[in-house]
Design a protein around this motif. Structure first.
Motif, PDB file in Angstrom:
ATOM      1  N   GLN A   1       8.126 -31.218   6.542  1.00 56.53           N
ATOM      2  CA  GLN A   1       8.410 -31.455   8.214  1.00 56.53           C
ATOM      3  C   GLN A   1       9.103 -32.574   8.612  1.00 56.53           C
ATOM      4  N   PHE A   2       9.689 -32.890   9.396  1.00 56.03           N
ATOM      5  CA  PHE A   2      10.277 -33.537  10.098  1.00 56.03           C
ATOM      6  C   PHE A   2      10.331 -34.168  11.655  1.00 56.03           C
ATOM      7  N   ILE A   3      10.763 -34.988  12.182  1.00 58.58           N
ATOM      8  CA  ILE A   3      11.578 -34.926  13.841  1.00 58.58           C
ATOM      9  C   ILE A   3      12.765 -34.878  13.445  1.00 58.58           C
ATOM     10  N   ASN A   4      13.699 -34.223  14.057  1.00 59.00           N
ATOM     11  CA  ASN A   4      15.124 -34.500  13.871  1.00 59.00           C
ATOM     12  C   ASN A   4      15.299 -36.205  15.023  1.00 59.00           C
ATOM     13  N   LYS A   5      16.605 -36.005  14.960  1.00 57.40           N
ATOM     14  CA  LYS A   5      17.294 -36.982  16.749  1.00 57.40           C
ATOM     15  C   LYS A   5      16.882 -36.721  17.353  1.00 57.40           C
ATOM     16  N   ARG A   6      17.045 -35.487  17.888  1.00 56.46           N
ATOM     17  CA  ARG A   6      16.386 -35.051  19.209  1.00 56.46           C
ATOM     18  C   ARG A   6      15.225 -34.438  19.284  1.00 56.46           C
ATOM     19  N   GLY A   7      14.233 -34.981  19.094  1.00 57.58           N
ATOM     20  CA  GLY A   7      12.934 -34.798  19.234  1.00 57.58           C
ATOM     21  C   GLY A   7      12.248 -33.702  18.559  1.00 57.58           C
ATOM     22  N   TYR A   8      13.037 -33.030  18.164  1.00 60.33           N
ATOM     23  CA  TYR A   8      12.437 -31.815  17.798  1.00 60.33           C
ATOM     24  C   TYR A   8      12.024 -31.770  16.314  1.00 60.33           C
ATOM     25  N   LYS A   9      10.621 -30.794  16.354  1.00 59.52           N
ATOM     26  CA  LYS A   9       9.901 -30.487  15.016  1.00 59.52           C
ATOM     27  C   LYS A   9      10.760 -29.496  13.567  1.00 59.52           C
ATOM     28  N   THR A  10      11.444 -30.205  12.820  1.00 63.38           N
ATOM     29  CA  THR A  10      11.919 -29.239  12.018  1.00 63.38           C
ATOM     30  C   THR A  10      11.250 -29.189  10.657  1.00 63.38           C
ATOM     31  N   THR A  11      11.369 -28.224  10.157  1.00 61.81           N
ATOM     32  CA  THR A  11      10.915 -28.099   8.966  1.00 61.81           C
ATOM     33  C   THR A  11      11.595 -26.501   7.532  1.00 61.81           C
ATOM     34  N   ILE A  12      11.644 -27.856   6.192  1.00 65.09           N
ATOM     35  CA  ILE A  12      12.449 -27.373   5.581  1.00 65.09           C
ATOM     36  C   ILE A  12      11.421 -26.109   4.833  1.00 65.09           C
ATOM     37  N   GLU A  13      11.058 -25.333   4.513  1.00 62.96           N
ATOM     38  CA  GLU A  13      10.891 -24.557   4.228  1.00 62.96           C
ATOM     39  C   GLU A  13      10.329 -24.426   1.983  1.00 62.96           C
ATOM     40  N   GLY A  14       9.535 -24.005   1.626  1.00 60.00           N
ATOM     41  CA  GLY A  14       9.377 -24.212   0.204  1.00 60.00           C
ATOM     42  C   GLY A  14      10.077 -25.022  -0.260  1.00 60.00           C
ATOM     43  N   LEU A  15       9.575 -25.806  -0.922  1.00 56.93           N
ATOM     44  CA  LEU A  15      10.114 -27.335  -1.482  1.00 56.93           C
ATOM     45  C   LEU A  15      10.220 -26.300  -3.148  1.00 56.93           C
ATOM     46  N   SER A  16       9.581 -25.907  -3.172  1.00 55.28           N
ATOM     47  CA  SER A  16       8.944 -25.291  -5.019  1.00 55.28           C
ATOM     48  C   SER A  16      11.051 -25.083  -4.924  1.00 55.28           C
ATOM     49  N   ASP A  17      11.055 -23.870  -3.796  1.00 57.35           N
ATOM     50  CA  ASP A  17      12.535 -23.069  -4.375  1.00 57.35           C
ATOM     51  C   ASP A  17      13.584 -24.035  -3.850  1.00 57.35           C
ATOM     52  N   LYS A  18      13.332 -24.898  -3.685  1.00 57.46           N
ATOM     53  CA  LYS A  18      14.688 -25.672  -3.447  1.00 57.46           C
ATOM     54  C   LYS A  18      15.488 -26.112  -4.801  1.00 57.46           C
ATOM     55  N   PHE A  19      14.379 -26.630  -5.709  1.00 59.57           N
ATOM     56  CA  PHE A  19      14.136 -27.337  -6.669  1.00 59.57           C
ATOM     57  C   PHE A  19      14.324 -26.270  -7.744  1.00 59.57           C
ATOM     58  N   ASN A  20      14.855 -27.312  -9.023  1.00 58.98           N
ATOM     59  CA  ASN A  20      15.423 -26.852 -10.230  1.00 58.98           C
ATOM     60  C   ASN A  20      14.193 -26.092 -10.903  1.00 58.98           C
ATOM     61  N   PRO A  21      13.297 -24.993 -11.266  1.00 57.99           N
ATOM     62  CA  PRO A  21      12.275 -24.899 -11.868  1.00 57.99           C
ATOM     63  C   PRO A  21      11.145 -25.992 -12.714  1.00 57.99           C
ATOM     64  N   GLU A  22      12.358 -26.249 -13.631  1.00 60.50           N
ATOM     65  CA  GLU A  22      12.646 -27.780 -14.467  1.00 60.50           C
ATOM     66  C   GLU A  22      12.169 -28.577 -13.515  1.00 60.50           C
ATOM     67  N   TYR A  23      12.833 -29.188 -12.661  1.00 62.89           N
ATOM     68  CA  TYR A  23      12.045 -30.608 -11.753  1.00 62.89           C
ATOM     69  C   TYR A  23      10.681 -30.151 -11.410  1.00 62.89           C
ATOM     70  N   TRP A  24      10.260 -28.528 -10.440  1.00 62.88           N
ATOM     71  CA  TRP A  24       9.373 -28.461 -10.648  1.00 62.88           C
ATOM     72  C   TRP A  24       8.312 -28.759 -10.682  1.00 62.88           C
ATOM     73  N   ASN A  25       8.341 -28.367 -12.369  1.00 61.10           N
ATOM     74  CA  ASN A  25       7.210 -27.700 -13.179  1.00 61.10           C
ATOM     75  C   ASN A  25       6.811 -29.407 -13.852  1.00 61.10           C
ATOM     76  N   TYR A  26       7.346 -30.396 -14.160  1.00 66.72           N
ATOM     77  CA  TYR A  26       7.638 -32.097 -14.732  1.00 66.72           C
ATOM     78  C   TYR A  26       6.467 -32.691 -13.478  1.00 66.72           C
ATOM     79  N   ALA A  27       7.258 -32.355 -11.895  1.00 61.18           N
ATOM     80  CA  ALA A  27       6.817 -32.355 -10.323  1.00 61.18           C
ATOM     81  C   ALA A  27       5.241 -32.485 -10.331  1.00 61.18           C
ATOM     82  N   LYS A  28       5.018 -31.405 -11.305  1.00 65.24           N
ATOM     83  CA  LYS A  28       3.339 -30.953 -10.486  1.00 65.24           C
ATOM     84  C   LYS A  28       2.305 -31.929 -11.931  1.00 65.24           C
ATOM     85  N   LEU A  29       3.319 -32.205 -13.419  1.00 59.69           N
ATOM     86  CA  LEU A  29       2.749 -32.837 -14.190  1.00 59.69           C
ATOM     87  C   LEU A  29       2.348 -34.103 -13.929  1.00 59.69           C
TER      88      LEU A  29
END
Length: 866
Positions: free
Chosen positions: A758-786
């Motif tokens: 979640q971040f504040i965009n240039k216009r001051g609105y709260k913006t959410t990128i949902e599900g980082l885990s869904d956005k990345f290759n599962p290989e990256y995600w599992n090593y990230a957990k490690l």
């Protein structure tokens, strides 16, 4: 005069308006197709600018020929993605003088003479990389390589077989990245090759051959042996009357392995090679260099060595008049007119490609390397230029088939819908070939045209049966293009046409999602609060043409539909039981075979199956595809590829892990964190991960591949790190202006845990990128957990970096990920931190310290950054 530049945000906001509020379409266009220079500066504000660019260039070529189309006429065909849609490489490359690239989407390479020599193998490797860096997808065949164990005249004594070289070609492909667009490769082998079973099994091993698609070239004799349960003879060389290796195999058993592997991992695909060769018009000229040997990575263009193809798609939905009403009909007159013009534009693009190839050749000549280094690349492009001019091959196709069928009131996957599709594609074939014949009169036929060679070709015979005057005219005047038609996967292009993709059905017409909201904000509607007290708003995602059906049917678009109401809504629509997971799959295969009879190249189609599909159904689908006259077939069973890469169980928690979600029990969430000091907590100490963590966004680049890291902080120190590709098909989009935000542990609409940014965009609105885990290759995600687990247990950061650096990983993408984690974490090391255990590569002393992310030797002063 310097061209006006736009920021990503300016182009994105303008394009959102262009696409009527469709943020995904806008992001895809700005990221992938807006005119950019090598620095990433953007020179087009909306797709309208792009269409003017393309129309101007095509009109310039048209002016060289009789009866030219005007720029205005061409622009009207392109505008709003309504009618004619250039695919990837032509869309990005036409009129683009900032990048030295090809306009071809597809290439096949292959050497005559001694293709199984080590020198030939290395040369093919170099050629595929040289093409990929110019934005082309590449295919080549491995049937000429010696099987494992056969004698060779070098110190190895015997051949290693196909598989090691499959790995080599795959790894080379993964090394190539084109502004975030990875190289694409197809590897094929004949079922007759003695190593075909090893080829079929090669991708089952985790982490192997991850940079290539693989397909088996299956002949009719093999299929008959399967049906009749007879032995089948494999041999090497394939066409020799006196083969070095000859062995009989159990055809049914090998077929069972192909079917099982496809069920388990979606590969290999199958290519019905005798059908391809029998139907192929270019193979009428096989002895003149047009013998088909392999296909492009998606299988829709079978090609001879050093030929290439460019792609355009016609948006079928736009020819349905009065869509979604009882008065709906397909406007065949307008369609035929536009198909004829599209074929002309395809031929114009060949001339533009010749200009691009000349530019590439001149650049290679001007490069500072000596001629010995440049020779392979230079000769490669000379061969491609010669073959392209000789045949003038085009790839005119379609998209929006699923929406066209629904708009006509038919249901995809029924005989009635198939009949309409065949009618449309037959009209397309006649109009395209008619246009090619007309161009032969005005511009000249392709160089080696010979009516006698083609007279008995099955495709020409079908054209003669329904349009004898057209074929008679073609025999007299020739045609401009050796082959004309294909149906490619339109992928991101269909997001901009806002239709279904290629020949495929709609995936889902409507579904619900949740996004986190601040319950204290004014006018916020809260639909759900999780056990942590986080508030969520539900919203509905509509397929654009389903929304159009609702509008025409007088159904109000409401935000408060229940799931039951949505299900009832779909049941009333022409999309009912017509989605990827609902259709009659056997009918879809029959449809592909029926349409294939009017497509002179091939069709890229994937049969999407639910996860509980039995192996036996895959067997039936592949067998039906051969009998129906398909040239190839690929199936994808839901979750099958994840199941190969990651060990999964049967319960729902492990299913979530397969998709990249963290599990609740015994997860890295539950470990105690410190500020990164050396004092370690007791191993069994556990505390819950905070619901919110402050986070930094760290961006970096490996070659031209853009990566992004989200670093969750606790007490100012790294607590977790998630890293992957940015602005890529398999990656995540986050505005470049964003450097800080929060990582929030959230819950999706099925109750599964996930992480949002979640971040504040240039216009001051709260913006959410949902599900980082869904956005990345599962290989990256599992090593990230490690790595995140190690950080949370309090290992000092310099030791975490040392740990990451010491990981020995097979996958090239994971090694790139590893470097990214190191770069991101170095930012948090206090200056002067010793790099314990590491020696200076210059003086050999263990006197390295971290200084602003770089390693500095306090003994000799040498430094290394990155």
């Amino acid at each position: 005069m310097e061209r006006k530049r736009y920021t990503f945000e300016e182009a994105y906001e303008a394009s959102v308006k262009y696409f009527g509020g469709d943020e995904l379409a806008a992001r895809v266009w700005v990221s992938k197709y807006a005119l950019k220079d090598s620095e990433g500066n953007i020179y087009e504000l909306t797709p309208s600018d792009m269409h003017h660019r393309i129309a101007s260039e095509l009109a310039r070529i048209e002016a060289h020929y009789p009866n030219p189309m005007s720029e205005k006429d061409i622009y009207s065909l392109l505008d709003n993605f309504d009618y004619i849609v250039p695919q990837g490489s032509p869309m990005a490359g036409i009129g683009n003088n900032f990048q030295t690239g090809s306009l071809s989407n597809c290439f096949v390479i292959g050497l005559d003479g001694h293709p199984d020599s080590y020198g030939s193998i290395i040369k093919i490797d170099e050629e595929q990389v040289q093409l990929m860096k110019r934005r082309g997808g590449v295919g080549h065949d491995m049937s000429d390589l010696r099987p494992k164990g056969t004698p060779v005249k070098n110190s190895a004594l015997t051949s290693t077989g196909l598989v090691p070289f499959m790995e080599r070609y795959s790894n080379s492909t993964r090394e190539v990245a084109q502004d975030g667009r990875r190289g694409a490769l197809m590897l094929t082998v004949a079922i007759k090759h003695p190593d075909s079973e090893r080829f079929i099994d090669a991708k089952l091993e985790q982490g192997k051959i991850t940079g290539a698609n693989v397909s088996v070239k299956i002949d009719d004799e093999f299929m008959r042996c399967v049906e009749e349960e007879r032995p089948y003879t494999c041999q090497f060389p394939l066409d020799s009357n006196d083969p070095e290796v000859k062995t009989d195999i159990d055809a049914k058993a090998l077929w069972g392995k192909i079917v099982y592997n496809a069920w388990k991992s979606a590969e290999p695909g199958v290519l019905f090679w005798d059908t391809i060769l029998r139907e192929s018009l270019p193979d009428c000229y096989a002895d003149l260099g047009f013998q088909t040997v392999s296909t492009n990575p998606c299988g829709e263009i079978p090609l001879c060595p050093y030929d290439s193809c460019r792609l355009l798609a016609i948006n079928l939905y736009s020819y349905v008049k009065n869509p979604f009403t009882p008065e709906a009909y397909f406007d065949f007159d307008l369609f035929r007119e536009h198909v004829a013009k599209a074929q002309r534009l395809m031929d114009d693009i060949i001339d533009l490609e010749m200009e691009k190839i000349d530019t590439i050749i001149e650049k290679i000549k001007a490069d500072p390397e000596n001629m010995e280094v440049k020779e392979t690349e230079l000769n490669l492009w000379f061969k491609i230029k010669a073959k392209t001019l000789k045949g003038r091959r085009t790839g005119l196709g379609t998209t929006g088939e699923g929406d066209m069928i629904a708009a006509l009131g038919l249901r995809y996957g029924t005989p009635e819908a198939t009949e309409k599709s065949v009618e449309v594609h037959r009209a397309l074939a006649l109009a395209a070939f008619g246009s090619s014949v007309q161009m032969a009169k005005e511009r000249g036929a392709f160089e080696v045209f010979d009516a006698a060679r083609e007279r008995n070709n099955p495709y020409i015979c079908r054209l003669r049966e329904v349009a004898p005057e057209l074929v008679a005219d073609m025999e007299k005047h020739g045609r401009r293009n050796i082959a004309c038609l294909t149906i490619a996967p339109t992928g991101t292009t269909s997001l901009m046409t806002r239709t279904s993709s290629g020949i495929e059905p709609v995936f889902m017409p409507v579904y619900k999602r949740r996004r986190k909201v601040n319950a204290n904000d004014v006018d916020v509607h809260v639909d759900f609060v999780d056990e942590s007290g986080d508030a969520f708003e539900e919203y509905i995602v509509y397929h654009p043409k389903f929304l159009e059906w609702m509008r025409i049917s007088g159904i109000e678009q409401r935000r408060d539909f229940t799931q039951a109401e949505l299900d009832e809504l779909v049941s009333r629509s022409p999309y009912n039981k017509a989605t990827a997971n609902d259709i009659d799959w056997l009918e879809k295969v029959k449809m592909q075979g029926a349409v294939q009879k009017w497509v002179d190249h091939s069709i890229s189609v994937t049969i999407n199956l639910p996860s509980d599909t039995p192996v036996e159904l895959v067997d039936r689908l592949y067998m039906e595809a051969w009998k129906a006259g398909c040239k190839g077939c690929t199936i994808y069973r839901d979750g099958c590829r994840s199941g190969v890469l990651i060990s999964v169980g049967e319960n729902k928690k492990k299913d979530r892990e397969k998709a990249g979600e963290e599990k609740d029990e015994n997860s890295a969430d539950e470990v105690k964190s410190t500020s990164g000091a050396a004092d370690m907590p007791a191993p069994m100490s556990k505390v819950k991960r905070p619901i919110e963590l402050e986070a930094d966004v760290v961006r970096f680049q490996n070659n031209k591949e853009k990566w992004i890291a989200f670093v969750g902080l606790k007490n100012g120190q790294p607590y977790e790190i998630f890293t992957g590709l940015a602005d890529d098909d398999d990656g995540i989009f986050c505005p470049k202006s964003v450097s800080k935000g929060k990582i929030i542990k959230a819950t999706d609409d099925k109750g599964n845990k996930r992480y949002d940014f979640q971040f504040i965009n240039k216009r001051g609105y709260k913006t959410t990128i949902e599900g980082l885990s869904d956005k990345f290759n599962p290989e990256y995600w599992n090593y990230a957990k490690l790595i995140s687990g190690v950080l949370r247990y309090g290992m000092p950061i310099d030791q975490v970096i040392k740990l990451v650096n010491g990981l020995e990983l097979d996958s090239q993408s994971i090694n790139t990920w590893k470097m990214g984690v190191e770069r991101a974490l170095k930012k948090y090391l206090p200056s002067g931190t010793p790099a314990g255990g590491q020696k200076c590569p210059n003086c050999g002393q263990e006197t390295l310290i971290y200084q602003e992310g770089c390693l500095i030797c306090t003994s000799c002063g040498s430094s290394r950054c990155g």
